[in-house]
Design an enzyme around this catalytic site. Structure first.
Site: not given
Ligand code: RBF
Length: 168
Positions: A31, A90-91, A95, A97
């Site tokens: 991500w 992680v921005i 959300t 989340h």
């Molecule tokens: N993973 C990241 O590394 N950075 C993010 O900003 C990020 N934002 C997410 C936002 C949402 C709504 C979801 C569902 C997942 C996000 N993920 C992000 C992915 C998360 O780390 C992971 O790979 C998934 O949730 C699968 O377990």
């Protein structure tokens, strides 16, 4: 200079341990890969700059930051790996989340470190915007990947220091 415009990647480098035979794993979340690739470059180059051998640095990719915990555990459980560096971005703000992910990863990596008794370094950026992320991944605020690698090196030094003075 206020902390807002300080290059945060300035660290003390005296008394660092010999890491020429130490083995490192660098975990990289896919991500926001335009940022995590820069964090990886910073971490890798810093390890090399301070004495690690290229063949002693292994890279593992995980889909998102949430998976850094499990990926780190798999590497940290390996007898030959001395330290794990977990990199993600992680921005915030889009959300709720994000808060869950950040807390889960911080807690998860702490648990992996305590379970395996190895340095497991939290190299997860939690900026409000992509611009802020880039500023901390080789931009005006330095590179958090460099800092994560330096933290791993320093923790290996501390471990040697503690072990030298006692027995486990
Ligand atoms: N993973 C990241 O590394 N950075 C993010 O900003 C990020 N934002 C997410 C936002 C949402 C709504 C979801 C569902 C997942 C996000 N993920 C992000 C992915 C998360 O780390 C992971 O790979 C998934 O949730 C699968 O377990």
């Amino acid at each position: 200079m206020s902390s807002a415009d300080k290059n945060l990647s300035v660290f003390k480098t005296d008394g660092l341990p010999d890491i020429s035979s130490r083995k490192f794993a660098i975990l990289v979340a896919e991500w926001n890969s335009e940022v995590t690739e820069k964090l990886f470059e910073g971490a890798y180059n810093t390890l090399i700059q301070y004495g690690a051998e290229a063949e002693n640095i292994e890279r593992g990719n995980v889909p998102g930051s949430f998976e850094l915990t499990t990926g780190s555990l798999w590497y940290a459980l390996r007898r030959d790996i001395d330290a794990v560096i977990a990199l993600g971005v992680v921005i915030q703000g889009e959300t709720k989340h994000n808060d869950y992910i950040n807390h889960a990863v911080a807690q998860g990596l702490t648990n992996v470190s305590l379970k395996t008794e190895k340095p497991v370094i939290f190299g997860v950026l939690t900026p409000n915007t992509m611009e802020q992320a880039l500023e901390r991944a080789g931009g005006i605020h330095g590179n958090k990947g460099d800092e994560a690698a330096m933290t791993a090196i320093k923790m290996l030094g501390l471990y040697s220091e503690v072990a030298r003075h006692g027995s486990h």
